[in-house]
Motif scaffolding. Structure first.
Motif, short mmCIF file in Angstrom:
data_model
loop_
_atom_site.label_atom_id
_atom_site.label_comp_id
_atom_site.label_asym_id
_atom_site.label_seq_id
_atom_site.Cartn_x
_atom_site.Cartn_y
_atom_site.Cartn_z
N MET A 162 0.66 -1.20 -0.17
CA MET A 162 0.06 -0.02 0.05
C MET A 162 1.08 1.30 0.01
SD MET A 162 -3.24 -0.50 2.61
CE MET A 162 -4.61 -1.38 2.14
N ASN A 163 0.82 2.06 -1.03
CA ASN A 163 1.19 3.36 -1.10
C ASN A 163 0.55 4.39 0.31
OD1 ASN A 163 2.36 5.91 -1.74
ND2 ASN A 163 1.61 5.64 -3.86
N SER A 164 1.47 4.84 1.13
CA SER A 164 1.00 5.73 2.12
C SER A 164 0.71 7.07 1.73
CB SER A 164 2.29 5.56 3.08
OG SER A 164 3.49 6.05 2.71
N ASN A 165 1.15 7.58 0.72
CA ASN A 165 0.73 8.97 0.19
C ASN A 165 -0.40 9.11 -0.74
OD1 ASN A 165 3.27 9.85 1.51
ND2 ASN A 165 4.53 9.02 -0.22
N MET A 166 -1.22 7.93 -0.98
CA MET A 166 -2.16 7.82 -1.83
C MET A 166 -3.31 8.41 -1.03
SD MET A 166 -3.76 4.33 -3.86
CE MET A 166 -2.05 3.89 -4.45
N LYS A 167 -4.08 9.29 -1.76
CA LYS A 167 -5.15 10.00 -1.12
C LYS A 167 -6.45 8.60 -1.09
CE LYS A 167 -5.07 14.68 -1.62
NZ LYS A 167 -5.75 16.00 -2.38
N THR A 168 -7.08 8.69 0.19
CA THR A 168 -8.09 7.53 0.32
C THR A 168 -9.40 8.04 0.62
OG1 THR A 168 -6.64 6.14 1.26
CG2 THR A 168 -8.49 5.69 1.69
N ALA A 169 -10.64 7.42 -0.16
CA ALA A 169 -12.01 7.85 0.32
C ALA A 169 -12.56 6.55 0.53
CB ALA A 169 -12.63 8.19 -1.10
N PHE A 170 -13.28 6.67 1.86
CA PHE A 170 -14.30 5.69 2.28
C PHE A 170 -15.59 5.92 1.38
CE2 PHE A 170 -12.32 5.02 6.74
CZ PHE A 170 -11.16 4.60 6.13
N LEU A 171 -16.09 4.72 0.93
CA LEU A 171 -17.41 4.95 0.19
C LEU A 171 -18.33 3.69 1.00
CD1 LEU A 171 -16.39 4.69 -3.53
CD2 LEU A 171 -16.71 6.60 -2.16
N TYR A 172 -19.61 4.35 1.34
CA TYR A 172 -20.56 3.57 2.16
C TYR A 172 -21.56 3.01 1.24
CZ TYR A 172 -18.16 4.90 6.32
OH TYR A 172 -17.14 5.07 7.15
N ALA A 173 -21.88 1.82 1.35
CA ALA A 173 -22.81 1.18 0.50
C ALA A 173 -24.17 1.55 0.92
CB ALA A 173 -22.88 -0.48 0.56
N GLY A 174 -25.15 1.47 -0.14
CA GLY A 174 -26.51 2.09 -0.13
C GLY A 174 -27.29 0.59 0.16
N GLN A 175 -28.59 0.98 0.08
CA GLN A 175 -29.67 -0.24 0.39
C GLN A 175 -29.63 -1.09 -0.85
OE1 GLN A 175 -33.50 1.62 1.63
NE2 GLN A 175 -34.49 -0.25 1.00
N GLY A 176 -29.82 -2.38 -0.89
CA GLY A 176 -29.90 -3.01 -1.87
C GLY A 176 -28.76 -4.30 -1.71
N SER A 177 -27.90 -3.96 -0.99
CA SER A 177 -26.61 -4.92 -0.69
C SER A 177 -26.75 -5.67 0.70
CB SER A 177 -25.21 -4.20 -0.85
OG SER A 177 -25.22 -3.24 0.29
N GLN A 178 -27.90 -5.50 1.53
CA GLN A 178 -27.93 -6.24 2.86
C GLN A 178 -28.57 -7.54 2.63
OE1 GLN A 178 -30.24 -4.10 1.45
NE2 GLN A 178 -31.82 -5.36 0.91
N HIS A 179 -27.84 -8.68 3.41
CA HIS A 179 -28.09 -9.90 3.47
C HIS A 179 -28.02 -10.50 4.82
CE1 HIS A 179 -23.80 -11.05 4.23
NE2 HIS A 179 -23.60 -9.99 3.58
N LYS A 180 -28.77 -11.61 4.95
CA LYS A 180 -28.73 -12.24 6.29
C LYS A 180 -27.29 -12.95 6.56
CE LYS A 180 -30.67 -16.90 7.77
NZ LYS A 180 -31.37 -18.03 7.38
N GLY A 181 -27.16 -12.55 8.04
CA GLY A 181 -25.88 -13.01 8.53
C GLY A 181 -24.82 -11.98 8.46
N MET A 182 -25.23 -10.54 7.91
CA MET A 182 -24.24 -9.51 7.76
C MET A 182 -23.68 -8.90 9.15
SD MET A 182 -26.47 -6.26 6.34
CE MET A 182 -27.06 -5.21 7.33
#
Length: 320
Positions: free
Chosen positions: A1-21
């Motif tokens: 992993m490049n430590s100087n690389m800019k990072t974004a966190f992307l949060y999932a939306g409705q539709g990807s939920q599943h039993k056991g999550m």
């Protein structure tokens, strides 16, 4: 992993939920467990996510607080380990998780907001024979012409601009079907009907927007500690805009995910961490980056205990 690389966190939306999550995360991480144990909802959060005994997890009013609780648990794990991104964004419901990660609300408030939003959207959808369809292979302008022509059958609009070549339309089923038919006639590779319970991100959701507007008056909104790229604009918030106003618009307007990813790429983000469940946003990032001829991107998905442990280990080795 490049430590100087800019990072974004992307949060999932409705539709990807599943039993056991989240079951493995609850077992392995105290931070995740604490979020779930402190959450007070009218239903059993753990049972709903881990077992889904009555198959209600896919119903909007349950999905939304469950997804935000799941995301808040992972955010708590990352925070405990000192992992912070340069930018935050989320798809639709995921925007609430992004705002929570930015410090606008604590986890408890974000989850309660999601529960209120889910209920408001469910009510707004009552009595509407709704449809949504993912259209592959047309540009936004080409699809807009089909949507405009289909208005003769009822209400239909573009509700999710996910990535180049994948746009979701929604509204009244008759009008959505007509727009999809026209899209195919005009060169769309595929039109895939989506299993949804309402015409989300269309004007049918304006009653939900009004309910949120009233509800927000009693909620404290802190300033973002990390920049958030918003669905409604595909950019950061201007000084004239407020978070409540943007969220009120968001529920009844199209989601500009393509523009959001383009904004992040244009601002130097090359590492995208999707906080799931699911990998849909990773696919959108790859398609958008390819269209913009950006090659040096890294995509990571965090959903399971194993994926998070692996990610944290890579970060630790990068720091030493």
């Amino acid at each position: 992993m490049n430590s100087n690389m800019k990072t974004a966190f992307l949060y999932a939306g409705q539709g990807s939920q599943h039993k056991g999550m989240g079951e493995d995360l609850y077992r392995d991480f105290d931070e995740f467990k604490n979020v779930f144990d402190k959450t007070d909802l009218p239903f059993d959060l753990k049972k709903m996510c881990f077992e889904d005994p009555e198959e209600k997890l896919s119903k909007t009013k349950y999905t939304q607080p469950c997804m935000v609780a799941f995301a808040a648990g992972i955010t708590a794990i990352l925070n405990k380990n000192g992992v912070k991104p340069d930018y935050l964004a989320g798809l639709s419901l995921g925007e609430y998780s992004a705002l929570q990660a930015s410090g606008v609300w604590d986890a408890e408030t974000a989850i309660k907001l999601a529960a209120f939003r889910g209920n408001a959207m469910t009510k707004a959808a009552e009595g509407v024979e709704a449809g949504m369809s993912a259209v592959m292979g047309l540009s936004r302008d080409e699809l807009q012409k089909c949507v405009d022509e289909a208005q003769s059958e009822g209400v239909v609009s573009i509700c999710n601009d996910n990535c180049p070549g994948q746009i979701v339309i929604g509204g009244e089923k008759k009008a959505v079907d007509k727009a999809a038919e026209l899209a195919k006639e005009n060169g769309a590779k595929r039109c895939m009907p989506l299993n949804v319970s309402g015409p989300f991100h269309t004007k049918f959701m304006s009653p939900a927007g009004e309910e949120l507007k009233e509800y927000f008056k009693d909620i404290k909104f802190n300033d973002e500690q990390i920049p958030v790229v918003f669905n409604v604009t595909g950019s950061e918030r201007s000084s004239e805009e407020t978070v409540p106003e943007l969220l009120e618009k968001q529920v009844q307007s199209g989601v500009k995910m393509t523009q959001t990813i383009e904004y992040l790429l244009d601002n130097g983000v090359r590492r995208f961490v999707e906080i799931g469940p699911g990998k849909a946003l990773t696919g959108f990032v790859k398609r958008t980056a390819k269209e913009k001829q950006v090659e040096d991107i890294e995509c990571i998905t965090l959903e399971t205990s194993e994926s998070i442990k692996d990610y944290l280990e890579k970060i630790r080795s990068r720091r030493t």
